[in-house]
Design a protein around this motif. Structure first.
Motif, PDB file in Angstrom:
ATOM      1  N   LEU A  71       0.852  -1.194   0.000  1.00  0.00           N
ATOM      2  CA  LEU A  71       0.000   0.000   0.000  1.00  0.00           C
ATOM      3  C   LEU A  71       0.887   1.244   0.000  1.00  0.00           C
ATOM      4  N   ASP A  72       1.905   1.243   0.852  1.00  0.00           N
ATOM      5  CA  ASP A  72       2.850   2.356   0.896  1.00  0.00           C
ATOM      6  C   ASP A  72       3.534   2.553  -0.456  1.00  0.00           C
ATOM      7  N   VAL A  73       3.943   1.452  -1.074  1.00  0.00           N
ATOM      8  CA  VAL A  73       4.620   1.523  -2.379  1.00  0.00           C
ATOM      9  C   VAL A  73       3.693   2.157  -3.418  1.00  0.00           C
ATOM     10  N   ASP A  74       2.438   1.718  -3.447  1.00  0.00           N
ATOM     11  CA  ASP A  74       1.469   2.260  -4.411  1.00  0.00           C
ATOM     12  C   ASP A  74       1.254   3.757  -4.187  1.00  0.00           C
ATOM     13  N   VAL A 212       8.194   5.757   5.643  1.00  0.00           N
ATOM     14  CA  VAL A 212       6.894   5.108   5.842  1.00  0.00           C
ATOM     15  C   VAL A 212       5.790   6.157   5.720  1.00  0.00           C
ATOM     16  N   LEU A 213       4.747   5.834   4.970  1.00  0.00           N
ATOM     17  CA  LEU A 213       3.666   6.786   4.715  1.00  0.00           C
ATOM     18  C   LEU A 213       2.416   6.531   5.550  1.00  0.00           C
ATOM     19  N   PHE A 214       2.044   5.267   5.758  1.00  0.00           N
ATOM     20  CA  PHE A 214       0.716   4.985   6.297  1.00  0.00           C
ATOM     21  C   PHE A 214       0.488   5.600   7.682  1.00  0.00           C
ATOM     22  N   ASN A 234      -7.961  16.656  11.520  1.00  0.00           N
ATOM     23  CA  ASN A 234      -6.572  16.235  11.718  1.00  0.00           C
ATOM     24  C   ASN A 234      -5.695  16.918  10.674  1.00  0.00           C
ATOM     25  N   ARG A 235      -4.840  17.822  11.123  1.00  0.00           N
ATOM     26  CA  ARG A 235      -3.997  18.595  10.205  1.00  0.00           C
ATOM     27  C   ARG A 235      -2.571  18.050  10.128  1.00  0.00           C
ATOM     28  N   HIS A 236      -2.386  16.809  10.568  1.00  0.00           N
ATOM     29  CA  HIS A 236      -1.053  16.191  10.565  1.00  0.00           C
ATOM     30  C   HIS A 236      -1.023  14.865   9.800  1.00  0.00           C
ATOM     31  N   SER A 237      -2.161  14.385   9.312  1.00  0.00           N
ATOM     32  CA  SER A 237      -2.243  13.038   8.738  1.00  0.00           C
ATOM     33  C   SER A 237      -1.844  13.001   7.264  1.00  0.00           C
ATOM     34  N   LEU A 238      -1.626  11.791   6.760  1.00  0.00           N
ATOM     35  CA  LEU A 238      -1.326  11.622   5.344  1.00  0.00           C
ATOM     36  C   LEU A 238      -2.509  12.044   4.485  1.00  0.00           C
ATOM     37  N   ASP A 239      -3.722  11.689   4.902  1.00  0.00           N
ATOM     38  CA  ASP A 239      -4.902  12.059   4.120  1.00  0.00           C
ATOM     39  C   ASP A 239      -5.007  13.573   3.963  1.00  0.00           C
ATOM     40  N   SER A 240      -4.762  14.314   5.047  1.00  0.00           N
ATOM     41  CA  SER A 240      -4.815  15.779   4.966  1.00  0.00           C
ATOM     42  C   SER A 240      -3.706  16.310   4.067  1.00  0.00           C
ATOM     43  N   SER A 241      -2.537  15.668   4.096  1.00  0.00           N
ATOM     44  CA  SER A 241      -1.432  16.053   3.214  1.00  0.00           C
ATOM     45  C   SER A 241      -1.800  15.826   1.754  1.00  0.00           C
ATOM     46  N   ILE A 242      -2.478  14.717   1.484  1.00  0.00           N
ATOM     47  CA  ILE A 242      -2.927  14.423   0.116  1.00  0.00           C
ATOM     48  C   ILE A 242      -3.893  15.512  -0.358  1.00  0.00           C
ATOM     49  N   LYS A 243      -4.739  15.996   0.541  1.00  0.00           N
ATOM     50  CA  LYS A 243      -5.675  17.071   0.169  1.00  0.00           C
ATOM     51  C   LYS A 243      -4.942  18.356  -0.194  1.00  0.00           C
ATOM     52  N   VAL A 244      -3.822  18.627   0.472  1.00  0.00           N
ATOM     53  CA  VAL A 244      -2.998  19.791   0.131  1.00  0.00           C
ATOM     54  C   VAL A 244      -2.416  19.621  -1.278  1.00  0.00           C
ATOM     55  N   ILE A 281      -6.287   2.224   6.904  1.00  0.00           N
ATOM     56  CA  ILE A 281      -6.563   3.318   5.960  1.00  0.00           C
ATOM     57  C   ILE A 281      -7.458   4.377   6.615  1.00  0.00           C
ATOM     58  N   THR A 282      -8.460   3.910   7.369  1.00  0.00           N
ATOM     59  CA  THR A 282      -9.391   4.827   8.025  1.00  0.00           C
ATOM     60  C   THR A 282      -8.772   5.487   9.254  1.00  0.00           C
ATOM     61  N   ASN A 283      -8.158   4.680  10.113  1.00  0.00           N
ATOM     62  CA  ASN A 283      -7.738   5.158  11.429  1.00  0.00           C
ATOM     63  C   ASN A 283      -6.334   5.764  11.440  1.00  0.00           C
ATOM     64  N   GLU A 284      -5.427   5.240  10.615  1.00  0.00           N
ATOM     65  CA  GLU A 284      -4.053   5.771  10.598  1.00  0.00           C
ATOM     66  C   GLU A 284      -3.865   6.840   9.512  1.00  0.00           C
ATOM     67  N   ILE A 285      -4.274   6.498   8.298  1.00  0.00           N
ATOM     68  CA  ILE A 285      -4.112   7.442   7.195  1.00  0.00           C
ATOM     69  C   ILE A 285      -5.155   8.559   7.276  1.00  0.00           C
ATOM     70  N   GLY A 286      -6.345   8.209   7.778  1.00  0.00           N
ATOM     71  CA  GLY A 286      -7.406   9.209   7.944  1.00  0.00           C
ATOM     72  C   GLY A 286      -8.313   9.363   6.747  1.00  0.00           C
ATOM     73  N   TYR A 287      -8.242   8.409   5.805  1.00  0.00           N
ATOM     74  CA  TYR A 287      -9.040   8.491   4.589  1.00  0.00           C
ATOM     75  C   TYR A 287     -10.457   7.992   4.842  1.00  0.00           C
ATOM     76  N   ILE A 288     -11.421   8.803   4.444  1.00  0.00           N
ATOM     77  CA  ILE A 288     -12.833   8.412   4.526  1.00  0.00           C
ATOM     78  C   ILE A 288     -13.447   8.624   3.156  1.00  0.00           C
ATOM     79  N   ASP A 289     -13.917   7.564   2.556  1.00  0.00           N
ATOM     80  CA  ASP A 289     -14.480   7.648   1.196  1.00  0.00           C
ATOM     81  C   ASP A 289     -15.823   8.360   1.244  1.00  0.00           C
TER      82      ASP A 289
END
Length: 289
Positions: A71-74, A212-214, A234-244, A281-289
């Motif tokens: 997942l990290d590689v992708d 490590v990304l996740f 959450n302004r520190h997560s990977l999901d929020s970074s992806i939004k930036v 994906i939900t709890n660590e990365i913070g992604y919610i579809d």
């Protein structure tokens, strides 16, 4: 494992002793250990550890650590592709606006009337003999113009890192140039723009150096962005970074933004077929579809 090197068989025994379910045959596990490495895979089975002795929760599977690694590689491959577009666009704007504002100073990046002394005093960290030797265009410039200490900005900045370009932007003494560039990305406030670009540089460097990304946590929180909601604020997560990244990318190309959005969704959907990864994906990365 202690401080002594261990062979594959010892590593496999240790994992079994700590309660991991080895759901591949041993030859396949050895293949993964030789390909990825015991130490690096440890980052990906760490979420399943339950105590300071690194024992695993009941039902922990070796395959889940491997899947989390991929997942990290992708994600890394997707993010690097689109951050590269942002990096080139940002570099181009810095070179264009600063060079055209200071036409009589082709090496404005070391001009004390243009750039803060802090950057100029440390320029040899970026522009040195190794830099001149390793970049063909710079090398040829100095062979042709032997008295030039530096090549012009439009040549030099092409070979500086994303982080160095951001340092140069921050070091510009003319706030009007900084405002104009920030405005090109839909941001009025310079400090807010710097915060967003620092976020992207941080993610880019994490990806480029195999970080490590996740479970990534930004050292600095992300500034508010118009029209963007951060999950759980959450302004520190990977999901929020992806939004930036998506926000800045949209200012460059709406098509590329839509393309990246789809690729991220496809990746998360694919890996969410595994219930364990779905929770991460939900709890660590913070992604919610």
């Amino acid at each position: 494992m202690g401080n002594k090197a261990t062979n594959f068989n010892e590593q496999i025994v240790k994992l079994e002793e700590r309660g991991m379910e080895l759901d591949y045959d041993k030859d396949k596990i050895k293949e993964f250990l030789l390909d990825i490495g015991y130490y690096r895979l440890g980052f990906y089975w760490n979420p399943f550890e339950i105590d300071k002795d690194h024992n695993f929760a009941k039902g922990t599977k070796f395959s889940n650590a491997v899947l989390l690694y991929y997942l990290d590689v992708d994600l890394r491959n997707i993010l690097l592709k689109y951050m590269n577009r942002i990096e080139i666009n940002f570099r181009t704007k810095v070179v264009y606006y600063a060079s055209n504002t200071h036409k009589n100073s082709p090496t404005w990046f070391i001009d004390p009337k243009v750039i803060s002394s802090e950057f100029i005093n440390a320029v040899e960290n970026h522009y040195n003999d190794e830099f001149k030797k390793n970049n063909k265009v710079i090398k040829l410039h100095h062979q042709k113009y032997i008295n030039d200490k530096f090549a012009p900005a439009w040549k030099t900045l092409e070979f500086f890192t994303f982080g160095t370009i951001l340092k140069i932007y921050k070091s510009l003494l003319d706030s009007e140039i900084k405002k104009r560039i920030a405005n090109e990305y839909g941001i009025i406030n310079i400090d807010k723009f710097i915060n967003l670009m620092e976020t992207i540089v941080y993610i880019r460097n994490t990806c480029a150096h195999g970080g490590v990304l996740f479970d990534l946590r930004l050292p600095k929180g992300i500034s508010a962005i118009p029209g963007i909601t951060f999950n759980n604020n959450n302004r520190h997560s990977l999901d929020s970074s992806i939004k930036v990244i998506l926000y800045i990318l949209e200012q460059i190309s709406n098509d590329r933004k839509n393309e990246m959005t789809e690729k991220i969704k496809e990746t998360f959907d694919k890996h969410s077929e595994n219930e364990v990864l779905k929770n991460i994906i939900t709890n660590e990365i913070g992604y919610i579809d």
